[in-house]
Design a protein around this motif. Structure first.
Motif, PDB file in Angstrom:
ATOM      1  N   ASP A  52     -23.816  15.023   2.292  1.00 25.37           N
ATOM      2  CA  ASP A  52     -24.169  14.887   0.875  1.00 25.37           C
ATOM      3  C   ASP A  52     -23.119  14.075   0.114  1.00 25.37           C
ATOM      4  O   ASP A  52     -22.737  14.400  -1.001  1.00 25.37           O
ATOM      5  N   ILE A  53     -22.623  13.013   0.763  1.00 18.30           N
ATOM      6  CA  ILE A  53     -21.652  12.105   0.144  1.00 18.30           C
ATOM      7  C   ILE A  53     -22.409  10.861  -0.327  1.00 18.30           C
ATOM      8  O   ILE A  53     -23.045  10.179   0.472  1.00 18.30           O
ATOM      9  N   SER A  54     -22.356  10.578  -1.605  1.00 18.77           N
ATOM     10  CA  SER A  54     -23.115   9.467  -2.168  1.00 18.77           C
ATOM     11  C   SER A  54     -22.206   8.275  -2.466  1.00 18.77           C
ATOM     12  O   SER A  54     -20.979   8.405  -2.558  1.00 18.77           O
ATOM     13  N   TYR A  55     -22.813   7.121  -2.619  1.00 19.08           N
ATOM     14  CA  TYR A  55     -22.094   5.897  -2.952  1.00 19.08           C
ATOM     15  C   TYR A  55     -23.098   4.900  -3.505  1.00 19.08           C
ATOM     16  O   TYR A  55     -24.316   5.032  -3.323  1.00 19.08           O
ATOM     17  N   THR A  56     -22.594   3.889  -4.206  1.00 16.23           N
ATOM     18  CA  THR A  56     -23.457   2.849  -4.746  1.00 16.23           C
ATOM     19  C   THR A  56     -23.354   1.594  -3.891  1.00 16.23           C
ATOM     20  O   THR A  56     -22.333   1.355  -3.238  1.00 16.23           O
ATOM     21  N   GLY A  57     -24.406   0.794  -3.917  1.00 17.04           N
ATOM     22  CA  GLY A  57     -24.383  -0.440  -3.155  1.00 17.04           C
ATOM     23  C   GLY A  57     -24.449  -0.198  -1.661  1.00 17.04           C
ATOM     24  O   GLY A  57     -24.849   0.874  -1.189  1.00 17.04           O
ATOM     25  N   LYS A  58     -24.035  -1.191  -0.902  1.00 19.45           N
ATOM     26  CA  LYS A  58     -24.059  -1.143   0.551  1.00 19.45           C
ATOM     27  C   LYS A  58     -22.638  -1.152   1.096  1.00 19.45           C
ATOM     28  O   LYS A  58     -21.792  -1.911   0.634  1.00 19.45           O
ATOM     29  N   ILE A  59     -22.371  -0.270   2.065  1.00 22.09           N
ATOM     30  CA  ILE A  59     -21.064  -0.281   2.724  1.00 22.09           C
ATOM     31  C   ILE A  59     -21.034  -1.480   3.662  1.00 22.09           C
ATOM     32  O   ILE A  59     -21.801  -1.565   4.618  1.00 22.09           O
ATOM     33  N   SER A  60     -20.139  -2.403   3.382  1.00 18.35           N
ATOM     34  CA  SER A  60     -20.164  -3.706   4.050  1.00 18.35           C
ATOM     35  C   SER A  60     -19.451  -3.682   5.402  1.00 18.35           C
ATOM     36  O   SER A  60     -18.393  -3.077   5.559  1.00 18.35           O
ATOM     37  N   SER A  61     -20.067  -4.362   6.357  1.00 19.51           N
ATOM     38  CA  SER A  61     -19.428  -4.596   7.659  1.00 19.51           C
ATOM     39  C   SER A  61     -19.008  -6.057   7.799  1.00 19.51           C
ATOM     40  O   SER A  61     -18.717  -6.523   8.900  1.00 19.51           O
ATOM     41  N   GLU A  62     -18.957  -6.763   6.665  1.00 21.63           N
ATOM     42  CA  GLU A  62     -18.562  -8.169   6.661  1.00 21.63           C
ATOM     43  C   GLU A  62     -17.119  -8.334   7.124  1.00 21.63           C
ATOM     44  O   GLU A  62     -16.219  -7.618   6.675  1.00 21.63           O
ATOM     45  N   SER A  63     -16.912  -9.272   8.017  1.00 21.84           N
ATOM     46  CA  SER A  63     -15.572  -9.549   8.523  1.00 21.84           C
ATOM     47  C   SER A  63     -14.864 -10.510   7.580  1.00 21.84           C
ATOM     48  O   SER A  63     -15.401 -11.559   7.231  1.00 21.84           O
ATOM     49  N   ARG A  64     -13.650 -10.154   7.157  1.00 23.21           N
ATOM     50  CA  ARG A  64     -12.864 -10.996   6.262  1.00 23.21           C
ATOM     51  C   ARG A  64     -11.484 -11.223   6.874  1.00 23.21           C
ATOM     52  O   ARG A  64     -11.093 -10.553   7.833  1.00 23.21           O
ATOM     53  N   GLN A  65     -10.733 -12.156   6.288  1.00 20.00           N
ATOM     54  CA  GLN A  65      -9.416 -12.485   6.799  1.00 20.00           C
ATOM     55  C   GLN A  65      -8.373 -12.410   5.683  1.00 20.00           C
ATOM     56  O   GLN A  65      -8.695 -12.554   4.501  1.00 20.00           O
ATOM     57  N   GLY A  66      -7.124 -12.191   6.075  1.00 15.96           N
ATOM     58  CA  GLY A  66      -6.045 -12.110   5.101  1.00 15.96           C
ATOM     59  C   GLY A  66      -4.707 -12.408   5.752  1.00 15.96           C
ATOM     60  O   GLY A  66      -4.620 -12.648   6.960  1.00 15.96           O
ATOM     61  N   TYR A  67      -3.658 -12.360   4.932  1.00 17.97           N
ATOM     62  CA  TYR A  67      -2.320 -12.750   5.378  1.00 17.97           C
ATOM     63  C   TYR A  67      -1.304 -11.624   5.164  1.00 17.97           C
ATOM     64  O   TYR A  67      -1.494 -10.734   4.330  1.00 17.97           O
ATOM     65  N   TYR A  68      -0.211 -11.715   5.910  1.00 20.63           N
ATOM     66  CA  TYR A  68       1.041 -11.115   5.486  1.00 20.63           C
ATOM     67  C   TYR A  68       1.657 -12.103   4.507  1.00 20.63           C
ATOM     68  O   TYR A  68       1.805 -13.286   4.834  1.00 20.63           O
ATOM     69  N   LEU A  69       2.003 -11.646   3.314  1.00 20.99           N
ATOM     70  CA  LEU A  69       2.548 -12.535   2.289  1.00 20.99           C
ATOM     71  C   LEU A  69       3.942 -12.082   1.876  1.00 20.99           C
ATOM     72  O   LEU A  69       4.261 -10.885   1.908  1.00 20.99           O
ATOM     73  N   SER A  70       4.762 -13.046   1.460  1.00 21.15           N
ATOM     74  CA  SER A  70       6.020 -12.723   0.786  1.00 21.15           C
ATOM     75  C   SER A  70       6.021 -13.412  -0.561  1.00 21.15           C
ATOM     76  O   SER A  70       5.402 -14.477  -0.723  1.00 21.15           O
ATOM     77  N   ALA A  71       6.686 -12.815  -1.539  1.00 19.72           N
ATOM     78  CA  ALA A  71       6.723 -13.398  -2.886  1.00 19.72           C
ATOM     79  C   ALA A  71       7.898 -12.815  -3.651  1.00 19.72           C
ATOM     80  O   ALA A  71       8.392 -11.728  -3.332  1.00 19.72           O
ATOM     81  N   GLU A  72       8.346 -13.552  -4.655  1.00 18.78           N
ATOM     82  CA  GLU A  72       9.421 -13.089  -5.520  1.00 18.78           C
ATOM     83  C   GLU A  72       8.862 -12.709  -6.886  1.00 18.78           C
ATOM     84  O   GLU A  72       7.933 -13.351  -7.384  1.00 18.78           O
ATOM     85  N   GLU A  73       9.440 -11.678  -7.484  1.00 20.73           N
ATOM     86  CA  GLU A  73       9.026 -11.293  -8.830  1.00 20.73           C
ATOM     87  C   GLU A  73       9.546 -12.337  -9.819  1.00 20.73           C
ATOM     88  O   GLU A  73      10.731 -12.669  -9.833  1.00 20.73           O
TER      89      GLU A  73
END
Length: 290
Positions: A52-73
């Protein structure tokens, strides 16, 4: 007594017992295999529905990509000084600005606030228009409105805009603008905003395949982070700082999932999109020179 007849009676009895035991074993194996197959094929959507756990929309199985990033404040004090030195225009940044470390706070006068309003029916456009004015905010076009991180409810409505890298936002205290608002008729007037910013963003590794939204929901579910009768309010993939090395932040993609329990308590869980593990430590480790 006919011993031949007794032999046959025992033979038939043992044969019947063996047939019974083999049949019981065969049924048990079939039942176990059915359970295993059911566990393998039952989707996370079916498991959520069964609890009985609800949610809106569709739970996506889309494959995405990303990075390890470094940055300065970003040192916003130096940036503001340069802006004022090189600009002859007079906008919101000309006065009412306080800097504390790398955090810039702009408090708007009553007149400025009256001119700086957001339309609740078109918040994305309103925030984008504000951010596009270089005399009102530094690096404004580096940010985008974030619906999930904003609230117009209660006595202190706030809108958040997050810094973005290649289409993926940051959900981090070092890369956001938070607008404090007052409701005026059918619009929201900006009374103050606080800003942080990251500079010199660099990729530490090649772009990597990320675990999907569906993977993150599964991880939270099997680790009992989504209880029976809960409601999944939203899901958001965003970069967040996990480590500070000297003066640089190291950021990775994190899945953020907001969950409202059956008791109406809202919690935000996070899952590392690289490792698909739950992020439990809120303290960011620091590595300093010695």
């Amino acid at each position: 007594m006919d011993f031949k007849k007794i032999e046959w009676i025992f033979f038939v009895a043992f044969l019947g017992l063996n047939i019974f035991l083999f049949s019981s074993y065969h049924d048990a194996v079939n039942q176990e295999n059915n359970v295993i197959r059911s566990d393998q094929t039952e989707s996370i959507q079916q498991r959520l529905a069964s609890d009985d756990i609800s949610y809106t929309g569709k739970i996506s199985s889309e494959s995405r990509q990303g990075y390890y990033l470094s940055a300065e404040e970003t040192d916003l004090s130096n940036v503001l000084t340069d802006y004022r030195r090189n600009s002859d225009k007079r906008g919101l940044l000309s006065s009412g600005v306080v800097l504390n470390d790398d955090v810039l706070t702009k408090t708007l006068s009553e007149t400025e606030s009256e001119k700086s309003t957001f339309d609740p029916d078109q918040l994305g456009h309103s925030v984008a228009d504000f951010l596009a004015n270089k005399d009102d905010v530094l690096f404004g076009t580096d940010y985008m409105y974030m619906k999930h991180f904003s609230t117009l409810g209660g006595d202190s409505p706030e809108i958040e805009a997050s810094q973005v890298y290649e289409g993926l936002p940051f959900y981090d205290d070092t890369a956001k603008i938070v607008f404090s608002l007052d409701k005026v008729d059918n619009r929201y007037a900006v009374t103050k905003y606080t800003q942080t910013h990251l500079s010199g963003i660099e990729q530490l590794r090649e772009k990597t395949e990320l675990h999907t939204e569906e993977d993150a929901i599964k991880t939270l579910y099997i680790n009992n982070k989504i209880s029976r009768g809960s409601k999944i309010l939203w899901r958001q993939l965003a970069y967040s700082c996990i480590l500070k090395v000297r003066e640089k932040n190291v950021c990775v993609p994190i899945w953020y999932v907001a969950i409202e329990t059956a008791d109406k308590v809202t919690q935000v869980e996070s899952v590392n999109a690289f490792s698909n593990t739950i992020v439990t430590n809120n303290t960011i480790p620091k590595v300093e020179d010695h």
